[in-house]
Design an enzyme around this catalytic site. Sequence first.
Site, mmCIF file in Angstrom:
data_model
loop_
_atom_site.group_PDB
_atom_site.id
_atom_site.type_symbol
_atom_site.label_atom_id
_atom_site.label_comp_id
_atom_site.label_asym_id
_atom_site.label_seq_id
_atom_site.Cartn_x
_atom_site.Cartn_y
_atom_site.Cartn_z
ATOM 1 N N ALA A 131 30.938 88.260 -78.272
ATOM 2 C CA ALA A 131 30.090 88.154 -76.764
ATOM 3 C C ALA A 131 29.218 86.910 -76.918
ATOM 4 O O ALA A 131 27.960 87.245 -77.089
ATOM 5 C CB ALA A 131 29.493 89.621 -76.535
ATOM 6 N N ALA A 132 29.599 85.794 -76.735
ATOM 7 C CA ALA A 132 28.900 84.573 -77.311
ATOM 8 C C ALA A 132 27.986 84.047 -76.192
ATOM 9 O O ALA A 132 26.929 83.497 -76.756
ATOM 10 C CB ALA A 132 29.971 83.518 -77.778
ATOM 11 N N PRO A 134 25.143 83.094 -73.560
ATOM 12 C CA PRO A 134 25.050 81.797 -73.450
ATOM 13 C C PRO A 134 25.591 80.862 -74.699
ATOM 14 O O PRO A 134 25.639 79.316 -74.228
ATOM 15 C CB PRO A 134 23.790 81.167 -72.705
ATOM 16 C CG PRO A 134 22.887 82.222 -73.372
ATOM 17 C CD PRO A 134 23.851 83.737 -73.595
ATOM 18 N N GLY A 135 25.430 81.114 -75.716
ATOM 19 C CA GLY A 135 25.861 80.278 -76.866
ATOM 20 C C GLY A 135 24.543 80.028 -77.891
ATOM 21 O O GLY A 135 25.194 79.309 -78.977
ATOM 22 N N LYS A 137 23.434 81.853 -80.358
ATOM 23 C CA LYS A 137 23.923 82.489 -81.680
ATOM 24 C C LYS A 137 25.198 81.510 -82.087
ATOM 25 O O LYS A 137 25.159 81.511 -83.168
ATOM 26 C CB LYS A 137 24.070 83.794 -81.618
ATOM 27 C CG LYS A 137 22.752 84.774 -81.262
ATOM 28 C CD LYS A 137 23.001 86.096 -81.184
ATOM 29 C CE LYS A 137 21.728 87.067 -80.814
ATOM 30 N NZ LYS A 137 21.354 86.930 -79.348
ATOM 31 N N ASP A 155 33.772 85.111 -74.848
ATOM 32 C CA ASP A 155 32.930 85.968 -73.657
ATOM 33 C C ASP A 155 33.852 86.433 -72.575
ATOM 34 O O ASP A 155 34.775 85.665 -72.282
ATOM 35 C CB ASP A 155 32.010 85.188 -73.195
ATOM 36 C CG ASP A 155 30.878 86.125 -72.573
ATOM 37 O OD1 ASP A 155 29.640 86.187 -73.479
ATOM 38 O OD2 ASP A 155 31.047 86.718 -71.457
ATOM 39 N N ASP A 200 27.049 90.538 -80.658
ATOM 40 C CA ASP A 200 25.629 90.769 -79.976
ATOM 41 C C ASP A 200 26.073 91.588 -78.932
ATOM 42 O O ASP A 200 26.545 90.930 -77.558
ATOM 43 C CB ASP A 200 25.066 89.368 -79.779
ATOM 44 C CG ASP A 200 23.839 89.430 -79.213
ATOM 45 O OD1 ASP A 200 22.906 90.358 -79.399
ATOM 46 O OD2 ASP A 200 23.548 88.548 -78.282
ATOM 47 N N CYS A 253 19.874 94.056 -77.940
ATOM 48 C CA CYS A 253 18.382 93.615 -77.686
ATOM 49 C C CYS A 253 17.678 94.878 -76.951
ATOM 50 O O CYS A 253 16.913 94.828 -76.036
ATOM 51 C CB CYS A 253 18.031 92.301 -76.851
ATOM 52 S SG CYS A 253 19.366 92.578 -75.289
#
Length: 499
Positions: A131-132, A134-135, A137, A155, A200, A253
């Site tokens: 689940a990348a 906005p990028g 990580k 994503d 994530d 988070c």
Amino acid sequence: MSNHYTNNKINNQLSPLVQQALERYRTFLSRDEFTQLTTFLIKPIIPSVRINLLKQDPKEFIGSLKMRYRWEVQPVPFCSSGFWVKSPPEEISATIEHRMGFYYIQEAVSMLPVELFDFAKNPKPLILDMAASPGGKTTHLADKIGDQGLIIANDASRSRIQALRVILENWGVMNAAITCQNGSYFGEQYPDSFDYVLLDAPCSMENLRNSASHSMRAITSSERRQLANRQLNLLRSAIRTVKPSGQVIYATCTLSPEEDEAVVSAVLDEMQDIITLDDVSTKLPTPAPALRWDGSRRYPDDMEKALRLWPHIFGTSGFFSARFTKIQSIKKKSRSSTHQERASFSKRFSQLQKKDTKSLWQYFQTSYGFNLEQLLERQMLSLWSRGKEIWAIPILLFEIFPTLPLVSAGMHIAKIIPGGYLPSHAFIARFGTQFQFGNLTLEDSLIGKWLRGEDLAGYEAKDYKRGNIVVITDKKGRNLGRGKVLTDRLKNLLPSRLF
């Protein structure tokens, strides 16, 4: 009486959503810990940046930023390339270094998940960022492996793909490909395929801090259950798609136990013969164990191997993370033949002919003293064309995932133009400072105009011919992108999105 007054004063400074969440978590902490937490929450979030290791040495670069912008910085204790920037005189997003992708603005706690992987045993791994977007990580992953191997940045939301593309391009990542699939797709279609998987997970974002990227909102118990079910399904897929002995990071988070410890506990119960929960406590300088009890349920003793970062521990937003190692394969299902044809992305490209490949190598060697052939060999990339564009695409992509539906892959290197080539902004931004020649240093008086995207009228580039593409730098050695030498001016080729 004094403590009661102080607590009321603190609570009055917190939003109703945060106060409500705090009441849920009061019993998880001692009285002293809860006081530390509530006292910390009224303080502003300190912005943080992560230095681009593909372009800069972190210690030298952060030193130059401190001097140039009068930054007061503090290292993030669990990320050697991460720094808090305390009370910067100007917005940290306004610098040319940020616009050129030399650092990324990222909450410090979001730097943790990638740091939990153990990459030492596999320097050129296959990685899935499930689940990348906005990028942030994904770029961190590229840094940690030196842009070797291959990262599949996925994503499920089509609307979030463009942001992911821009971030990876700005960072200068080459050995990556972008896909837009539901996370369950990889567990079904590509079992035992990746060395590392980062999940994530989408979550309630109940991290007790409001920020531009992670704002808290009201969440119902029904939504929590739905999120937990979705997270568990994604984690199952992550475990299916990772190889035996491979690692999976699960991160959220949120501090909601239903989405954190409960999800980890559920997958351990289901797959107790397939995975182990790794002890990652040594990755932090201060203990931050996950819960063994959440007020309604008790978790296994080894749940303390996972990490629960209450905001007051490191001065961050709330966060949760756990690492699993897969010890054996799941009983295999027959793989669907949905995508047995050549991936649609590769259909849009054709491999560059040998003579054209040599021509491009020669251009970079004679124009800039840069060995493109050596770079491609070191990075395991091959050259492909799409119309006038030339792209460097990871060789592993077509060797291992020939039928994977792709949105984009690799890096745009150059465009064929009359009389030669136009190197891409992404390529110049990453490698321009390595060029032996073909550089043009601007006087300080011209930097302001250049950084506003203006052409420099009347500029004479004495050492260059009309039509030459040059790498622009300032006297501090900063890479300021490309310029084109014309008869009456120096044309600014910085992308318009930077302004």
